[in-house]
Design a protein around this motif. Structure first.
Motif, mmCIF file in Angstrom:
data_model
loop_
_atom_site.group_PDB
_atom_site.id
_atom_site.type_symbol
_atom_site.label_atom_id
_atom_site.label_comp_id
_atom_site.label_asym_id
_atom_site.label_seq_id
_atom_site.Cartn_x
_atom_site.Cartn_y
_atom_site.Cartn_z
ATOM 1 N N SER A 1 0.769 -1.294 -0.152
ATOM 2 C CA SER A 1 -0.103 -0.245 0.047
ATOM 3 C C SER A 1 0.606 1.638 -0.278
ATOM 4 O O SER A 1 1.955 1.590 0.451
ATOM 5 C CB SER A 1 -1.040 -0.138 0.958
ATOM 6 O OG SER A 1 -1.747 1.109 1.335
ATOM 7 N N ASN B 1 -2.474 5.553 -0.541
ATOM 8 C CA ASN B 1 -4.394 4.958 0.190
ATOM 9 C C ASN B 1 -4.372 4.454 -1.420
ATOM 10 O O ASN B 1 -5.075 4.258 -2.084
ATOM 11 C CB ASN B 1 -4.843 6.308 -0.352
ATOM 12 C CG ASN B 1 -4.566 6.547 1.087
ATOM 13 O OD1 ASN B 1 -4.414 6.361 2.127
ATOM 14 N ND2 ASN B 1 -5.112 7.851 1.312
ATOM 15 N N ARG B 2 -3.540 3.567 -2.505
ATOM 16 C CA ARG B 2 -2.994 3.142 -3.538
ATOM 17 C C ARG B 2 -2.887 1.502 -3.389
ATOM 18 O O ARG B 2 -1.104 1.895 -2.927
ATOM 19 C CB ARG B 2 -2.617 3.320 -4.429
ATOM 20 C CG ARG B 2 -3.378 4.758 -5.334
ATOM 21 C CD ARG B 2 -2.415 4.902 -6.202
ATOM 22 N NE ARG B 2 -3.090 6.456 -6.388
ATOM 23 C CZ ARG B 2 -3.849 7.004 -7.278
ATOM 24 N NH1 ARG B 2 -4.781 5.856 -7.772
ATOM 25 N NH2 ARG B 2 -4.334 8.108 -7.948
ATOM 26 N N TRP C 1 -0.906 -1.587 -4.828
ATOM 27 C CA TRP C 1 0.157 -1.800 -6.203
ATOM 28 C C TRP C 1 0.386 -3.755 -5.909
ATOM 29 O O TRP C 1 0.519 -3.689 -4.454
ATOM 30 C CB TRP C 1 1.666 -0.947 -6.065
ATOM 31 C CG TRP C 1 1.212 0.429 -5.754
ATOM 32 C CD1 TRP C 1 0.623 1.285 -5.117
ATOM 33 C CD2 TRP C 1 1.933 1.252 -7.151
ATOM 34 N NE1 TRP C 1 0.893 2.808 -5.796
ATOM 35 C CE2 TRP C 1 1.475 2.663 -6.467
ATOM 36 C CE3 TRP C 1 2.599 0.883 -7.778
ATOM 37 C CZ2 TRP C 1 1.596 3.424 -7.806
ATOM 38 C CZ3 TRP C 1 2.666 1.348 -8.785
ATOM 39 C CH2 TRP C 1 2.507 3.310 -9.108
ATOM 40 N N TYR D 1 -1.490 -1.029 -10.429
ATOM 41 C CA TYR D 1 -1.695 -0.141 -8.784
ATOM 42 C C TYR D 1 -3.571 0.212 -9.328
ATOM 43 O O TYR D 1 -4.160 0.514 -10.696
ATOM 44 C CB TYR D 1 -1.037 1.103 -8.879
ATOM 45 C CG TYR D 1 -1.469 2.145 -10.283
ATOM 46 C CD1 TYR D 1 -2.649 2.498 -9.492
ATOM 47 C CD2 TYR D 1 -0.186 2.103 -11.013
ATOM 48 C CE1 TYR D 1 -2.555 4.002 -10.609
ATOM 49 C CE2 TYR D 1 -0.300 2.875 -12.064
ATOM 50 C CZ TYR D 1 -0.800 3.913 -11.742
ATOM 51 O OH TYR D 1 -1.720 5.159 -12.696
ATOM 52 N N PRO E 1 -7.141 2.584 -8.069
ATOM 53 C CA PRO E 1 -7.700 3.716 -7.799
ATOM 54 C C PRO E 1 -7.202 4.016 -5.921
ATOM 55 O O PRO E 1 -7.278 2.861 -5.569
ATOM 56 C CB PRO E 1 -9.214 4.185 -7.769
ATOM 57 C CG PRO E 1 -8.901 3.054 -9.489
ATOM 58 C CD PRO E 1 -8.441 1.662 -9.041
ATOM 59 N N VAL E 2 -7.170 5.189 -5.981
ATOM 60 C CA VAL E 2 -7.156 5.514 -4.737
ATOM 61 C C VAL E 2 -8.521 5.022 -3.418
ATOM 62 O O VAL E 2 -9.715 4.998 -3.814
ATOM 63 C CB VAL E 2 -7.509 6.941 -4.003
ATOM 64 C CG1 VAL E 2 -7.136 7.389 -2.197
ATOM 65 C CG2 VAL E 2 -6.004 7.533 -4.901
ATOM 66 N N ASP F 1 0.286 10.734 -7.772
ATOM 67 C CA ASP F 1 -0.657 10.402 -8.674
ATOM 68 C C ASP F 1 -0.287 9.981 -10.294
ATOM 69 O O ASP F 1 0.003 10.258 -10.581
ATOM 70 C CB ASP F 1 -1.676 11.160 -9.011
ATOM 71 C CG ASP F 1 -3.155 10.539 -9.804
ATOM 72 O OD1 ASP F 1 -2.811 9.351 -10.396
ATOM 73 O OD2 ASP F 1 -4.193 11.076 -10.272
#
Length: 550
Positions: free
Chosen positions: A193, A196-197, A199, A210, A212-213, A269
């Motif tokens: 992590s 907040n994503r 991977w 990855y 999205p949030v 991002d």
């Protein structure tokens, strides 16, 4: 002479070693006041994994043999203490080991698919790499917490706090909360992590995926690290590195290839190049097999390679690979190189932090003729020691203690000061330890004889058994750990005479004088100790005389 809390020095010549260092340090760790006997271990959970199953031979079933063992420990902290969990992964599934005791198939919360056929013992064959996993805990501000887990055979699994269930994430539309679009999650081998994503890395690939949030399924995007890998290879894993980059504290994304390339990205991002970009590529040396090759501590990331263990902060600040001071393993570089030469091709290397002993621990796999061992560095003094007698296949901190799995299907906790204690409290064995000081001429090149050595120990229980000897003129043969009978105080319960003996307090010292023999120009002291309580070697006195011949 003070206890050599500088730890093992395998870098300097034996004739130039300072008295703060030592030539060998087995099952003692640099700690408060001196060298403390390492923590022991006791059983936490037994029968983890299927000891018997369909198709097992009668002999194997009768023995209750477990051919699989524990390969991954997962610690999980929920939103409330009631949600805390300790999981153990074996080739047949994921077991809940949050409570102490013997386990069974009823504690298996997720069952891995069984391979076809039986081995020569009649045991079920599981896919290679099943249970060899990497996981990450994911916090959610509004909802429950999660575990995202991937291993070498079973793809991506998701655990949700409160439900007590594991869900296999499959390829699909990504719209149902249980599927991934844009990649095949069956091939995911690593989960982490970052900002907040979630991977993932995949099998034998340089591509990272990855989501999205704050999503645990859905449509993944990807980044191909391959063009950055100057030394080739696939992407082993991804880690987060916390650092002050000049504009405040930030978390960088670190990718490591099995060729040893370290790629660092900074941003938020990945879909916007304005906020996400490459910071640089460094080389740390080829890494050993497996994915547990890095661990963060105190804002730094320690990377394990065949050249040594190095903090990422030193690598990116201009430290050269050819400079030994770049590595945390600098003082044991030659010893580490020997271990890597002999065992660098074997799986089982891992690096973790010991929360109670304040150690960085490197697990070294075993050879048929040489035992499994641990290289441990005290984070306070940077002193190194070797640990033997801990049957560890994997390790993970949980609740402030270090837990580890074993090859015979147990989860154990690394605490206390005896080894091998069973669930019922029996079979506790004392710990054998030893140290060999640096050689010293004691201020003169003349021949000398050491007649007596008096070690000083500090203990909070039964006095240890110990012995001492002197070696001369750079004898570097193995010192072993030895074993000495424990010294039971005369006023111990069931031993001391009532109304006559005085009860001691919890802490005591021991300083028995022992004789030695031999003669030489330079001398080193070996102390061997057997202990079953918190025992620290503070130092030792030496009585010697000197001759007149150079």
């Amino acid at each position: 002479m003070a206890a050599p809390i500088g730890g093992i020095n395998a870098l300097l010549p034996a004739s130039e070693m300072p008295p703060t260092d030592c030539l060998a340090l087995n099952n003692l760790i640099p700690f408060q006041y001196g060298l403390r006997v390492r923590s022991g271990w006791r059983e936490w959970a037994t029968n983890v994994g299927s000891p018997v199953g369909t198709g097992l031979s009668p002999l194997t079933a009768w023995q209750g043999f477990n051919p699989h063992g524990v390969r991954t420990i997962m610690s999980f902290t929920g939103k409330t203490p009631a949600g805390d969990r300790l999981f153990a992964c074996t080739p047949d599934g994921i077991y809940n080991c949050s409570t102490q005791g013997a386990k069974s198939v009823s504690n298996r919360e997720y069952t891995f698919p069984i391979g076809s056929g039986l081995d020569y013992l009649g045991n079920q064959i599981f896919p290679a790499g099943a249970g060899e996993g990497i996981y990450t805990s994911v916090s959610s501000a509004a909802g429950p917490h999660y575990i995202a887990y991937c291993d070498e055979a079973n793809g991506y699994l998701l655990y949700q706090e409160g439900s007590g269930t594991w869900t296999k994430i499959v390829a699909g539309t990504g719209l149902d909360g249980k599927s991934i679009a844009g990649a095949n999650p069956e091939a995911f081998r690593f989960a982490m992590s970052w900002k907040n994503r979630l991977w993932f890395t995949s099998d034998n690939s340089s591509i990272a995926y990855y989501l999205p949030v704050n999503q645990y399924a859905g449509t993944v995007s990807q980044i191909d690290f391959g063009s950055r890998f100057r030394y080739g290879g696939s992407l082993v894993g991804l880690w987060s590195w916390t650092v002050d980059g000049g504009t405040g504290i930030d978390d960088y994304l670190v990718g490591i290839s099995d060729g040893g390339d370290v790629v660092i990205y900074r941003g938020t991002d990945p879909t916007f190049v304005e906020t996400f970009g490459l910071q640089g590529v460094w080389w740390a040396g080829q890494v050993p097999p497996g994915r547990k090759i890095a661990s963060d501590f105190g804002g730094d990331l320690f990377i394990l390679s065949r050249l040594g263990c190095l903090p990422l902060s030193k690598l990116v600040s201009g430290g050269l690979i050819r400079d030994p001071s770049t590595f945390a393993t600098e003082k044991v570089a030659n010893l580490f190189n020997i271990l890597m030469t002999d065992r660098g091709h074997l799986p089982g290397w891992s690096i973790r932090m010991h929360p109670t002993d304040n150690l960085m621990m490197i697990s070294v796999p075993a050879l048929p003729s040489q035992p499994q061992q641990i290289m441990a560095m005290a984070l306070a003094s940077k002193g190194w020691a070797q640990q033997f007698g801990i049957p560890m296949t994997c390790m993970e901190p949980w609740g402030g203690s270090l837990y580890f799995g074993t090859a015979d299907g147990r989860v154990c906790i690394n605490e206390g000061f005896v080894d091998g204690q069973k669930l019922d409290g029996t079979n506790a064995n004392p710990i054998n330890a030893s140290v060999m000081s640096a050689y010293s001429m004691m201020g003169s090149a003349k021949k000398k004889r050491i007649h007596m050595v008096r070690p000083y120990f500090y203990t909070d229980g039964n006095q240890p058994g110990y012995s001492a000897e002197a070696r001369y003129d750079f004898d570097l043969s193995d010192i072993g750990t030895g074993a000495s009978p424990l010294t039971i105080p005369a006023n111990a319960w069931d031993t001391g005479l009532w109304d006559t003996m005085l009860w001691g307090d919890d802490n005591a010292t021991a300083n028995k004088v022992g004789g030695t023999s031999g003669m030489g120009t330079s001398a080193a002291i070996i102390v061997r100790v057997t202990a079953e309580s918190n025992t620290t070697l503070i130092g030792y006195d030496v009585v010697a005389d000197q001759g007149g011949i150079l």
